[in-house]
Design a protein around this motif. Sequence first.
Motif, mmCIF file in Angstrom:
data_model
loop_
_atom_site.group_PDB
_atom_site.id
_atom_site.type_symbol
_atom_site.label_atom_id
_atom_site.label_comp_id
_atom_site.label_asym_id
_atom_site.label_seq_id
_atom_site.Cartn_x
_atom_site.Cartn_y
_atom_site.Cartn_z
ATOM 1 N N SER A 282 -36.857 39.024 75.518
ATOM 2 C CA SER A 282 -37.980 38.441 76.253
ATOM 3 C C SER A 282 -39.150 39.419 76.238
ATOM 4 N N HIS A 283 -40.345 38.860 76.431
ATOM 5 C CA HIS A 283 -41.548 39.705 76.449
ATOM 6 C C HIS A 283 -41.499 40.692 77.612
ATOM 7 N N ALA A 284 -40.733 40.329 78.645
ATOM 8 C CA ALA A 284 -40.643 41.205 79.816
ATOM 9 C C ALA A 284 -39.768 42.413 79.535
ATOM 10 N N ALA A 285 -38.949 42.323 78.497
ATOM 11 C CA ALA A 285 -38.027 43.431 78.216
ATOM 12 C C ALA A 285 -38.054 43.761 76.724
ATOM 13 N N ILE A 286 -39.241 44.109 76.248
ATOM 14 C CA ILE A 286 -39.367 44.452 74.836
ATOM 15 C C ILE A 286 -38.639 45.772 74.579
ATOM 16 N N PRO A 287 -37.754 45.813 73.588
ATOM 17 C CA PRO A 287 -36.982 47.041 73.345
ATOM 18 C C PRO A 287 -37.887 48.241 73.065
ATOM 19 N N SER A 288 -37.403 49.420 73.415
ATOM 20 C CA SER A 288 -38.158 50.642 73.128
ATOM 21 C C SER A 288 -38.176 50.863 71.617
ATOM 22 N N GLY A 289 -39.069 51.731 71.175
ATOM 23 C CA GLY A 289 -39.147 52.024 69.745
ATOM 24 C C GLY A 289 -39.585 50.808 68.965
ATOM 25 N N CYS A 290 -38.938 50.561 67.832
ATOM 26 C CA CYS A 290 -39.257 49.365 67.055
ATOM 27 C C CYS A 290 -38.734 48.136 67.794
ATOM 28 N N PRO A 291 -39.607 47.186 68.140
ATOM 29 C CA PRO A 291 -39.162 46.029 68.939
ATOM 30 C C PRO A 291 -38.058 45.216 68.254
ATOM 31 N N PHE A 292 -37.941 45.376 66.926
ATOM 32 C CA PHE A 292 -36.960 44.581 66.185
ATOM 33 C C PHE A 292 -35.605 45.285 66.064
ATOM 34 N N HIS A 293 -35.507 46.554 66.475
ATOM 35 C CA HIS A 293 -34.298 47.312 66.107
ATOM 36 C C HIS A 293 -33.007 46.718 66.690
ATOM 37 N N THR A 294 -33.139 46.002 67.842
ATOM 38 C CA THR A 294 -31.916 45.465 68.467
ATOM 39 C C THR A 294 -31.269 44.345 67.626
ATOM 40 N N ARG A 295 -32.047 43.795 66.682
ATOM 41 C CA ARG A 295 -31.486 42.724 65.844
ATOM 42 C C ARG A 295 -31.520 43.085 64.365
ATOM 43 N N CYS A 296 -31.815 44.337 64.076
ATOM 44 C CA CYS A 296 -32.140 44.703 62.691
ATOM 45 C C CYS A 296 -30.897 45.075 61.886
ATOM 46 N N TRP A 297 -30.692 44.380 60.779
ATOM 47 C CA TRP A 297 -29.554 44.670 59.898
ATOM 48 C C TRP A 297 -29.718 46.021 59.193
ATOM 49 N N LEU A 298 -30.975 46.401 58.924
ATOM 50 C CA LEU A 298 -31.201 47.656 58.212
ATOM 51 C C LEU A 298 -30.932 48.862 59.130
ATOM 52 N N TYR A 299 -31.272 48.684 60.408
ATOM 53 C CA TYR A 299 -30.989 49.717 61.417
ATOM 54 C C TYR A 299 -29.483 49.990 61.450
ATOM 55 N N GLU A 300 -28.715 48.911 61.459
ATOM 56 C CA GLU A 300 -27.249 49.034 61.455
ATOM 57 C C GLU A 300 -26.779 49.728 60.172
ATOM 58 N N LYS A 301 -27.312 49.229 59.077
ATOM 59 C CA LYS A 301 -26.874 49.716 57.765
ATOM 60 C C LYS A 301 -27.156 51.215 57.610
ATOM 61 N N LYS A 302 -28.256 51.655 58.240
ATOM 62 C CA LYS A 302 -28.638 53.060 58.102
ATOM 63 C C LYS A 302 -27.981 53.954 59.155
ATOM 64 N N GLY A 303 -27.054 53.405 59.917
ATOM 65 C CA GLY A 303 -26.342 54.197 60.915
ATOM 66 C C GLY A 303 -27.147 54.433 62.183
ATOM 67 N N CYS A 304 -27.981 53.455 62.551
ATOM 68 C CA CYS A 304 -28.741 53.456 63.812
ATOM 69 C C CYS A 304 -29.590 54.717 64.011
ATOM 70 N N PRO A 305 -30.593 54.950 63.142
ATOM 71 C CA PRO A 305 -31.435 56.148 63.292
ATOM 72 C C PRO A 305 -32.139 56.179 64.648
ATOM 73 N N ALA A 306 -32.183 57.353 65.282
ATOM 74 C CA ALA A 306 -32.793 57.501 66.608
ATOM 75 C C ALA A 306 -34.268 57.105 66.580
ATOM 76 N N ARG A 307 -34.935 57.394 65.470
ATOM 77 C CA ARG A 307 -36.358 57.111 65.343
ATOM 78 C C ARG A 307 -36.682 55.637 65.648
ATOM 79 N N CYS A 308 -35.827 54.744 65.183
ATOM 80 C CA CYS A 308 -36.061 53.303 65.393
ATOM 81 C C CYS A 308 -36.003 52.946 66.874
ATOM 82 N N ARG A 309 -35.293 53.741 67.650
ATOM 83 C CA ARG A 309 -35.159 53.441 69.089
ATOM 84 C C ARG A 309 -36.249 54.102 69.922
ATOM 85 N N THR A 310 -36.914 55.094 69.351
ATOM 86 C CA THR A 310 -37.840 55.877 70.170
ATOM 87 C C THR A 310 -39.306 55.750 69.751
#
Length: 339
Positions: A282-310
């Motif tokens: 929801s717009h009220a709870a946009i994830p930190s870092g890259c807003p897409f990282h919570t659903r991102c297949w590439l984030y998973e594939k790359k072993g969840c880099p911290a940069r994407c979250r921050t």
Amino acid sequence: MNRVALEVENLSVEFPSPGARGLFQPPATFRALSDISLSVATGEVLGLIGESGSGKTTLGKAIVGLVQTSQGQIQVDGTALDIQKDRDRHELARRVQMVFQDPFSSLHPRKTVGHTLAEPFRIQKTAGRNDQTTKVNALLERVGLSPTHAARYPQHFSGGQRQRIAIARAIANQPSVLVADEPVSALDVSVQAQILNLLDDLKSQENMAMLFISHDLSVVRHLCQRIAVMYLGRIVEIGPAKELAANPAHPYTAALMSAVPRVKARNKARSKPIVLQGDVPSHAAIPSGCPFHTRCWLYEKKGCPARCRTEVPSLDKVDSARQSACFYSTEVESPDNGA
Ligand SMILES: Nc1ncnc2c1ncn2[C@@H]1O[C@H](COP(=O)(O)OP(=O)(O)OP(=O)(O)O)[C@@H](O)[C@H]1O
Ligand SMILES: [Mg+2]
């Protein structure tokens, strides 16, 4: 490249958050659009895609002045227009027009089509009483209807015909920019192609820049020279339609494109659709870092880099014509991610 007709710079829109209003505090808001920048040239169609709630309609409405912006600038034909100013509002209505999804509610039921189509000429004083009829008739013919239709009421027309009337009203004063918000999705499949062909013809004949909002990716790829992909109020990728479809530079674009049969067929590496995990936050709870990282297949594939979250990735150049908001845009190409 033709002249730039529409230029949007760092545009943001805020809406009051649902239910959040303190008695002595200003109402809490959420950002429906964040820092949108794009330009569309005369004779060009820019497609706008993204899941429901990503802000496509809000962007269209902000451009035509139906939604107040909190930040940024909109230039039409090189002139900045501010919806707060009366004179600019009049000018904006002449230069920028919008066609909406539902042709049943966008026309006044108790006014004849002739009356509705004469209105833009009256408001902008672009036709005297004597030549209004001539202009209305020409307009009807331009959208594939007949002057005999002028005396009839909207209820006498089919959905496709009503959308032609709405388009005629929008182009009456030869706007520089036309925003078409899902203009065929409420229509029978059999008439959708006719309306799309009409828009395609008009954009060149009338020398307009067009922003074409749609859920239907195969239509967008067919009609648009460039595509902008939106996610949670931001543009995450923008670039030439063909390249963006064949070789996405954002994992979200790759996921959207993997669901389009024609793209899949041509691109064997992408034969498996990428299934996005979970719903859009929801717009009220946009994830930190890259807003897409919570659903991102590439984030998973790359072993969840911290940069994407921050860190929030900015929309950066991938090549001369394309921009992507992903730290790993060069690694999106083969989304054979086992999803
Ligand atoms: N007038 C408004 N007041 C408050 N919130 C709004 C308003 N208009 C839109 N929103 C919210 O802004 C966000 C973006 O909505 P918008 O209609 O632009 O999305 P969209 O991409 O066009 O979706 P869809 O594909 O369903 O048409 C949504 O969360 C929506 O609920
Ligand atoms: Mg919408």
